[in-house]
Design an enzyme around this catalytic site. Sequence first.
Site: not given
Ligand SMILES: NCC(=O)CCC(=O)O
Length: 324
Positions: A196, A249
């Site tokens: 992440k 992510k």
């Molecule tokens: N822990 C989940 C997220 O940080 C989601 C981020 C996003 O959709 O921008």
Amino acid sequence: MFPFKRNRRLRTSASIRSLVQQTLISPSDFIVPLFVVEGKGVKEEIASMPDYYRYSLDLLKKEVQLLWDMGLKSVLLFVKVPDELKDNKGTEALNNDGLMQRAIKTVKEVAPEMYVMTDVALDPYSSYGHDGIVENQKILNDPTCEVLAQMSISHAQAGADMVAPSDMMDGRILYIREALEEEGFTDKGIMSYSAKYASAFYGPFRDALDSAPGFGDKKTYQMDPANRSEAIKETLMDIDEGADIVMVKPGLCYLDIVRDIKNEVDVPVSVYQVSGEYAMLKAAAEKGWLNHDAVMMEQVTAIKRAGADLIASYFAKDVVKLIS
Ligand SMILES: NCC(=O)CCC(=O)O
Ligand SMILES: [Mg+2]
């Protein structure tokens, strides 16, 4: 070789193009993120995420039924916690009757087979908006992992199928895995946000949950967007610690990482196409600058082509409507 080899032959008609198409998108590619709030009759649009909503539990039921009927079989739950319940240790996260725990039960009531994943992190519960316990402006690693493990147990007890730790503390997958095993939750999965990045694309999500960090940023735990090799290190460690599914992510800007990881691992790889990616396309489409549906399909196809086995995406419903 020319003219014996003409690459355009396989592009001459829609039929042959579909026969040689390598990447197909289906409803089972998707995990649907859902935002839940307290209250009754609440369906609030998130300002920076057009056509995406926070639901109170009564209206969550309808939404979950709709998703199930569309063939979407997995949700990822996030809760918006009232400010007065936030503290440094995320105490409310462990409340067995908290919003998350009730949301899990609500989904299972409506659609028992819906595969329920839950966000495990302190930021929605933290008075500092950070993913861990704060001391002297620092994010504590190991004490945070202990809370994440307890939080995971609480979600499992409420009926979650898989916990999804999104915090990036070192070693938290092992803490969580050991706790689940000790409590007899041997079938509960872990989808680790293993790679992440500290991305500016999360902005709209922090609006959705009102969870922006109160001081500093998340660069001491999330990864530097400039780095590539540590994504593999992080991911392999999480698999060793007991992750069933790993994640990259955000999505689009990180497809090189997705491919690197896909080449290294033998567990499913998920990609989170994040809120900023959603917002960018919605905004450009609203202005008439991009063709929404065509760009959306190109994006999810590219994510899958890069190596994603699963995609957590705010576009899931839009995609399924378009392809069914
Ligand atoms: N822990 C989940 C997220 O940080 C989601 C981020 C996003 O959709 O921008
Ligand atoms: Mg890690």
